[in-house]
Write an enzyme that holds these catalytic residues in place. Structure first.
Site, short mmCIF file in Angstrom:
data_model
loop_
_atom_site.label_atom_id
_atom_site.label_comp_id
_atom_site.label_asym_id
_atom_site.label_seq_id
_atom_site.Cartn_x
_atom_site.Cartn_y
_atom_site.Cartn_z
N CYS A 139 -6.36 5.75 16.53
CA CYS A 139 -5.74 4.14 16.79
C CYS A 139 -4.72 4.05 17.89
O CYS A 139 -5.01 3.09 18.64
CB CYS A 139 -5.14 4.16 15.43
SG CYS A 139 -3.89 2.64 15.18
N GLY B 98 -1.36 -0.43 15.01
CA GLY B 98 -2.04 -1.29 13.99
C GLY B 98 -1.63 -0.85 12.61
O GLY B 98 -1.86 -1.55 11.46
N LYS C 102 -1.69 -12.33 5.14
CA LYS C 102 -1.69 -10.70 4.47
C LYS C 102 -0.28 -10.60 3.82
O LYS C 102 -0.20 -10.06 2.82
CB LYS C 102 -2.12 -9.67 5.49
CG LYS C 102 -3.61 -9.61 5.83
CD LYS C 102 -3.86 -8.60 6.78
CE LYS C 102 -3.07 -8.43 7.99
NZ LYS C 102 -3.66 -9.57 8.94
#
Lengths: 798, 257
Positions: free
Chosen positions: A167, A379, A83
Site C-alpha cells: 500500500c 489508504g 462510507k
C-alpha cells in the site's frame, strides 16, 4: 416482485402502521424528542481510509444507531463521505464471526477460545522461526505494538509485515531516501492554502473524498485553486480539474524529469533553497536506499535527455502541458501541493517516482511553506500510525528505528527490558516473500510454516494469488490462522479462524496520513465470543509464557505484557479481566518512549483523550501544555529545527541537514502490452467500497450503489470487440483470469487500450490476474499495470 | 366558514410571492453587473449613528438576507407551484408519519445522507444542483432543496440506491442487522401553542426549507413559510444534537459477558 417495489411496499406498510398507531391513540414510541432518548454521543476516528475523519458515534441501548460528522475535528470539519456516514453499519452485518472455528476434516467447526489459543501456542512453540504474523494498517496502534513486541522482542523473529507493504511501502522508502526519516513534512492545512494542487495518478474524489471536498469547496467560497490531474484515466476528480494530463502507464518518471529539466533550462528553479538545503543523489552500484552523491552539474547533464519532445514521445503528455507544469513550479509566488497515493506507490519504480516528486518540490522551493508540500496520502486508517510509526514492517522497530542498526536494537531491548541480543539484526521476509515461502514446501526452501493474519484479507489482496496464496492450502504442514470480523476469502481458506472485535467494540488508536494520532474508547460490546485482537496476541503470549518459552519473559523473569495495578499483576490474558485496566493506555505509554529517537514525539495517552487527534512531534511546552507540529523541518513551526536555519532536515542521510534531490531515470515497466496480451490493466478502488469490501459490501446503502466489480473499457475497444455494457468478458493475463461485466464509459474512462477493474469484489477476484513484480527498495508490488487480453465469456455465469 | 379569509390570504400570498420574485429578479440582474457597489445613489441609505453601520433598503433585503434560509424566496417557481398549507386546512393525522416513513426509506438512520432514488450520471460531476439547489417540483415529483450549504462533490455522500449501471446485480443485497436512530417525534413545546423545538440534529440540516418549506411534504411543512429566520423561535435542543462533553478520563471498565 422487483426489489424497489418491495421497498416501496415496505415503506407504505410502515407508514400505515405508524398512522394507525397515531389514530388509535396508542402512546408513541417516540415521546417528545423520544427517538433520541437515552442516546449518548462519543468520538472516534472513522474505521475506513487514511484521511482520519472524526465521527460522532451515537449509542442507544448498547448499539450504535447514528453517526454524525464531528465539527470539532480539524480534518473533516463536520463533513464525512458516504462510507463514513454508514460506518456504524459495518458492525451489524448478519454473518459476523462469533466464535473460533477450527478446520476438522476439511470443514471449519466451532471450538472454544481455550482450544484455539492452545492450538496457536503449540504451533508457535513447535517452530518459532517458521512463524509469521501478517497484519495491516487497520491494526490499532496498541494492537500493532503488541504484535511487534511479541515477535521481535519475544520470539526474536522478524517475520512480521503488514499489508501496508502492498500500500505505501514505496512512500516510506521515498521519504527515507529523500529526508532520512519517514512521513510527510506538510499536513492537510496545505490543502487550504495551496494555489495549485497536482494529483499524481490519484483520484481523491473517490478515495479521499473529504480531502477532495476540502480543496474544491474552496472554490464555492470564492477562492481560486487550480487543480491539475496527471492520470492514466479520466475519473471523477478529472471533472473538477483545470488541466488533465493523460499519460501512458509507468511514464510518470519521464514527466517529472522533464519538468525538472525545464526548470533548470529556464533557470527558474529555486537556487537559494537548493544551495542552502539540498544535495544531489544518484543510484549507487549495487543499488542502496542511500545511493551515491552527485554534483549539480552531473544532475543537470543527467536530465538533459528529457526534452519536452522526448518526454511527449515517451509519456504521451503534450510538450505544451509539460511547459505549463514547469511554468507553475517555476513561480515563487504560487503555493503548490502534490498529492499521491497508490498510483505512485504500487509501482515497480515506486521509490524512484516518490523521490522525483519530492525532488521537483525541493528543486523549485515549493516546500515547507503552508500550501507548498509534496504529500503522500494513505489508504488505511492507521497505515502511518501502526505500520510505519509502530514499525510493524519486517525491517523496522517502533519509532522509526530499524533492526539492522545495533544501537536501535539496544534502545528497543532497554525499553522492553530484554537481555542484550534478543532482537535479530536480519530483517524478516517481506509480504511477497513471506507468502511465497508459505506457498512453497519446506524442503524447497519454504521456511514459513504458520502465518497468523490479523485485520486483513490477503486471499483477496495478494498479487498473483494463484502463485502466492493458493498453493499453501494444498501443502501439508502449512497452517493459516486468521483473526477477522466476517467470512472472507482468507478465512474461508484458513485452518483456524478467530472472531475479532471491530472499531468501537474495543478501545483503539489510529494514526492518519498527516501524522495525527487519534484515540477512542470502547462503546459497545462485540458480538458473540468476538474479542480484541490485542487480547488475542497477549493471550497467546501468556500461553507461551506458561509453556516456558524463554522469550516471553523479560530479563527479570516478568511476563512481556505484565501490567501492575495496586502492586498486583492484572491477569489481562484472561478475557474476564482484560478491561479491568486500560490495556491500550499501558501499551501506548510504553510505545511512547520509542518516539523520541527520531523526533516523532507523542504526548501522553490522556492528551489524545481530550483531542481530535494531535500531529507529531507533540512537544511539551514550558507551561506543561502539549503542542503539535504542523510543518516539519520548517523553523517557523518545528521546534527541532535549529534557530536561524530556516529549514533543517535533521535526520538527513548525509548528516548535514540537507534533503536529497535524486536523479532517477525513466525505465520501461517489467510487463507491457504485446500482440498476445494487448491491453493495459489497472486496478484500484471505488468510492463506495473500502479495500476488499469485507465491511462495505455488508452495508446495504453501499452495496446497492455498487454491487459488483466491472471492467471499464473505452467505447472504441468495446466496438471493435463487439461488446456492450453488461456483457461478460474474461480478462486473462499470463498468470490467471477473471470474469467480469464490461462497463463502457463507466465511473471512470480509460483511454483506448486500457482497462480498469476495482478489486473490492470477492466474487470477481482480479488479483488472480495481477503481477507480483515489486519495487527493489520497498518490495511493494505493482497493481497498476500488467498486460491482459479480453475475450467474451461463454454463456455460463462467473 | 373560513373560505373568504383563506382566499384573501392566498391572494396576499400570491402578491407577496410575485413581489419577492421581482425582488429576486432585480437582485439577480443587478448582481450580474460588474460593479455592484453603488446600486443606489442620492442618499437612499439612511444615515445612522456612527459605528452602527448602514441600514439596507427594503428592496435590498432579498440580497442582503443572511443565514441558512436566506434564499427562501430566490426561486419563486418553487413557491408558486408548491401547495401552500393553509391554516384552515391543517395537515391530516398521519401525514407526518407518512412523511417520516418516506424519509426513512432513503436513510440508514435519522441524519444520514439520503440515497438517490433515481439514476445519475456515474461519470464525473452530475448536475444535481439544477434541481436540488433550491428545490423543484415537476408534477407530483419533488426534488427537495439541499438541506445544507452548497458543497461541490455531491456524490461523495449521496449514492444511488439501486443498481447504478446497465449491469445486473449478481450478488443479493447483504443482510444487515443495524437498526438506525428513528426520526424523533415532533419537537417538544413548552406549552400548547408555544413554538416547537427542533427535535433533530441540525448538522447538515441547516436549511429548514428543504423539508419544512412550501415544497416539503404535508405533515412537515411550516404553516408560516413567509418567515425565514426559523431558529429565532425554534431552538435546536435535545438529545439528538450530537453534543457531548469531552471525556477527561477513561470510562469505567466494562464487564465482559
Amino acid at each position: 416482485m422487483e426489489r424497489r417495489d418491495f421497498l416501496r411496499m415496505n415503506a407504505m406498510a410502515a407508514a400505515t402502521a405508524a398512522a394507525t398507531r397515531l389514530a388509535s391513540g396508542q402512546p408513541r414510541a417516540a415521546a417528545p424528542g423520544g427517538g433520541a432518548q437515552g442516546l449518548a454521543w462519543n468520538k472516534a476516528p472513522c474505521r475506513f481510509c487514511g484521511t482520519g475523519c472524526h465521527v460522532r458515534v451515537g449509542v442507544q441501548g448498547g448499539r450504535v444507531v447514528a453517526i454524525a460528522g464531528d465539527p470539532e475535528a480539524e480534518v473533516n470539519k463536520g463533513l464525512l463521505c458516504v462510507k463514513g456516514y454508514h460506518v456504524a453499519l459495518a458492525l451489524y452485518g448478519a454473518d459476523r464471526l462469533r466464535q473460533p472455528l477450527l478446520r476438522v476434516g476439511g470443514e471449519l467447526k466451532p471450538i472454544s477460545w481455550e482450544h484455539a489459543l492452545d492450538t496457536i501456542a503449540e504451533r508457535v512453540a513447535a517452530d518459532p522461526a517458521g512463524f509469521a504474523i501478517y497484519g495491516s494498517g487497520q491494526w490499532t496502534i496498541p494492537e500493532g505494538y503488541a504484535a511487534n513486541k511479541l515477535m521481535k522482542g519475544g520470539l526474536g523473529n522478524n517475520h512480521i509485515d503488514p499489508n501496508a507493504r502492498l500500500c505505501m511501502a514505496s512512500a516510506v522508502t521515498g521519504f527515507l531516501s529523500t529526508y532520512g526519516v519517514d512521513e510527510p513534512a506538510g499536513c492537510y492545512d496545505d490543502l487550504d492554502k495551496a494555489d495549485v494542487i497536482v494529483l499524481w495518478g490519484n483520484n481523491p474524489a473517490e478515495m479521499h473524498p473529504v480531502l477532495f471536498s476540502r480543496i474544491v469547496d474552496r472554490r464555492t467560497r470564492g477562492e481560486t485553486v487550480k487543480l491539475i490531474d496527471i492520470g492514466t484515466r479520466r475519473t471523477r476528480s478529472t471533472e473538477f480539474a483545470d488541466h488533465f494530463l493523460l499519460f501512458k502507464p509507468n511514464t510518470d518518471l519521464a514527466i517529472a524529469n522533464g519538468v525538472m529539466r525545464l526548470l533548470l533550462e529556464r533557470d527558474s528553479y529555486d537556487r537559494a533553497f537548493v544551495e542552502r538545503h539540498c544535495a544531489f543523489r544518484k543510484d549507487a552500484s549495487p543499488a542502496t536506499l542511500e545511493g551515491a552523491p552527485m554534483s549539480f552539474e552531473e544532475f543537470r547533464q543527467s536530465l538533459a535527455e528529457y526534452t519536452p519532445e522526448r518526454v511527449e514521445a515517451i509519456s504521451g503528455v503534450k510538450a505544451a502541458d509539460l511547459r505549463l507544469l514547469a511554468e507553475l513550479f517555476g513561480r515563487r509566488d504560487l503555493r503548490i501541493t502534490s498529492l499521491w497515493c497508490m498510483g505512485m506507490n504500487q509501482h515497480t519504480r515506486g521509490t524512484a517516482i516518490n523521490n522525483l516528486v519530492h525532488g521537483l518540490h525541493l528543486l523549485s522551493g515549493h516546500f515547507g511553506r503552508p500550501g507548498d508540500a509534496p504529500t503522500s496520502l494513505t489508504g488505511q486508517p492507521s497505515a502511518c500510525g501502526t505500520a510505519r510509526e509502530v514499525g510493524t514492517l519486517v525491517q523496522a522497530l517502533p519509532g522509526g528505528l530499524v533492526v539492522a542498526n545495533a544501537e536501535h536494537r539496544k534502545h528497543a531491548e532497554e525499553i522492553w527490558n530484554l537481555a542484550a541480543g534478543r532482537i535479530k539484526a536480519t530483517p524478516g521476509h517481506h509480504t511477497v516473500e513471506m507468502w511465497r515461502r508459505f506457498s512453497t514446501p519446506k524442503e524447497q526452501g519454504g521456511d514459513i510454516s504458520t502465518i497468523w493474519v490479523q485485520v486483513t484479507n490477503p486471499g483477496q489482496t495478494l498479487p498473483n494469488r494463484n502463485a502466492l496464496f493458493e498453493p499453501s492450502r494444498r501443502i501439508p504442514g502449512k497452517f493459516l490462522i486468521v483473526s477477522d470480523v466476517y467470512p472472507t476469502e482468507t478465512t474461508r481458506a484458513a485452518d483456524l479462524v478467530l472472531p475479532s472485535a471491530l472499531w468501537v467494540e474495543k478501545n483503539g488508536m489510529f494514526g492518519n496520513s498527516e501524522r495525527r494520532t487519534q484515540q477512542w474508547f470502547k462503546m459497545v460490546e462485540p458480538p458473540g465470543q468476538a474479542r480484541d485482537d490485542a487480547w488475542q496476541l497477549i493471550a497467546v503470549a501468556r500461553r507461551l509464557f506458561e509453556r516456558g518459552v524463554e522469550g516471553m519473559r523479560d530479563k527479570d523473569g516478568k511476563f512481556l505484557f505484565s501490567i501492575q495495578k495496586d502492586g498486583k499483576e492484572v491477569p489481562i490474558w484472561d478475557w474476564k479481566h482484560y478491561y479491568d485496566v486500560n490495556v491500550d493506555e499501558h501499551l501506548f505509554e510504553e510505545y511512547r518512549r520509542f518516539s523520541r529517537f527520531k523526533h516523532k514525539d507523542l504526548a501522553p495517552y490522556s492528551e489524545y483523550v481530550k483531542a481530535r487527534g494531535l500531529r507529531w512531534p507533540v512537544v511539551q511546552q514550558p507551561d506543561g501544555s502539549w503542542r503539535e507540529t504542523r510543518f516539519r523541518f520548517a523553523e517557523f513551526d518545528d521546534p527541532y529545527v535549529k534557530r536561524g536555519s530556516e529549514f533543517e532536515f535533521y535526520h538527513s542521510t548525509t548528516k548535514d541537514g540537507r534533503a536529497q534531490i535524486w536523479f532517477r531515470p525513466y525505465e520501461p515497466p517489467p510487463e507491457s502490452p504485446d500482440p498476445d496480451y494487448p491491453f493495459w490493466l489497472c486496478t484500484g478502488r471505488v468510492l463506495e467500497h473500502w479495500h476488499t469490501g469485507t465491511m462495505t459490501r455488508r452495508i446495504p446503502q453501499l452495496s446497492r450503489a455498487m454491487p459488483n466489480a466491472y471492467v471499464e473499457m473505452h467505447g472504441e475497444d468495446a466496438r471493435r470487440l463487439g461488446l456492450r455494457s453488461g456483457d461478460l468478458v474474461v480478462l486473462e493475463s499470463r498468470r490467471g483470469e477473471c470474469t467480469l461485466p464490461v462497463w463502457v464509459d463507466g465511473r471512470g474512462a480509460p483511454p483506448v487500450g486500457s482497462l480498469f477493474v476495482p478489486f473490492f469484489d470477492e466474487t470477481m477476484l482480479i488479483n488472480r490476474v495481477t503481477l507480483e513484480n515489486y519495487d527493489p527498495f520497498s518490495k511493494q508490488p505493482d497493481y497498476k499495470k500488467c498486460a491482459v487480453r479480453v475475450r467474451r465469456a461463454e454463456a455460463a455465469q462467473p | 366558514m373560513t373560505q373568504a379569509p383563506g382566499q384573501q390570504r392566498q391572494r396576499v400570498m400570491v402578491v407577496a410571492v410575485l413581489a419577492s420574485g421581482a425582488v429576486a429578479a432585480a437582485g439577480f440582474f443587478s448582481g450580474t453587473r460588474t460593479a455592484p457597489t453603488p446600486v443606489h445613489s442620492g442618499g437612499s441609505v439612511l444615515r445612522v449613528a456612527p459605528g452602527v453601520g448602514s441600514v439596507p433598503r427594503h428592496a435590498e433585503l432579498g440580497r442582503e438576507r443572511r443565514g441558512p434560509n436566506a434564499e427562501l424566496y430566490a426561486n419563486a417557481e418553487v413557491v408558486l407551484t408548491g401547495t401552500l398549507p393553509s391554516r384552515a386546512e391543517p395537515a391530516q393525522l398521519g401525514d407526518r408519519a407518512q412523511a417520516v416513513a418516506q424519509r426513512a426509506e432513503h436513510r440508514a438512520y435519522d441524519g444520514a445522507p439520503p440515497t438517490i432514488p433515481h439514476a445519475i450520471d456515474q461519470r464525473g460531476a452530475p448536475s444535481c444542483l439544477v434541481c436540488h439547489q433550491d428545490g423543484a417540483r415537476v408534477g407530483e415529483r419533488v426534488a427537495p432543496a439541499m438541506s445544507h450549504p452548497l458543497l461541490s462533490s455531491c456524490t461523495q455522500c449521496h449514492v444511488v440506491e439501486a443498481d447504478p449501471r446497465p449491469l445486473p446485480q449478481r450478488t443479493p443485497p447483504p443482510v444487515n442487522e443495524f437498526s438506525g436512530l428513528p426520526s424523533s417525534g415532533s419537537g417538544p413545546r413548552a406549552w400548547l401553542g408555544a413554538p416547537p423545538q427542533v427535535p433533530h440534529g441540525t448538522a447538515m440540516r441547516e436549511r429548514c426549507i428543504s423539508c419544512h418549506g412550501p415544497a416539503g411534504q404535508p405533515g412537515l411543512r411550516t404553516s408560516h413559510p413567509e418567515r425565514d429566520n426559523c431558529l429565532q423561535c425554534h431552538t435546536a435542543t435535545g438529545a439528538a444534537q450530537p453534543r457531548f462533553p469531552v471525556q477527561q478520563t477513561p470510562p469505567p471498565p466494562r464487564r465482559t459477558p
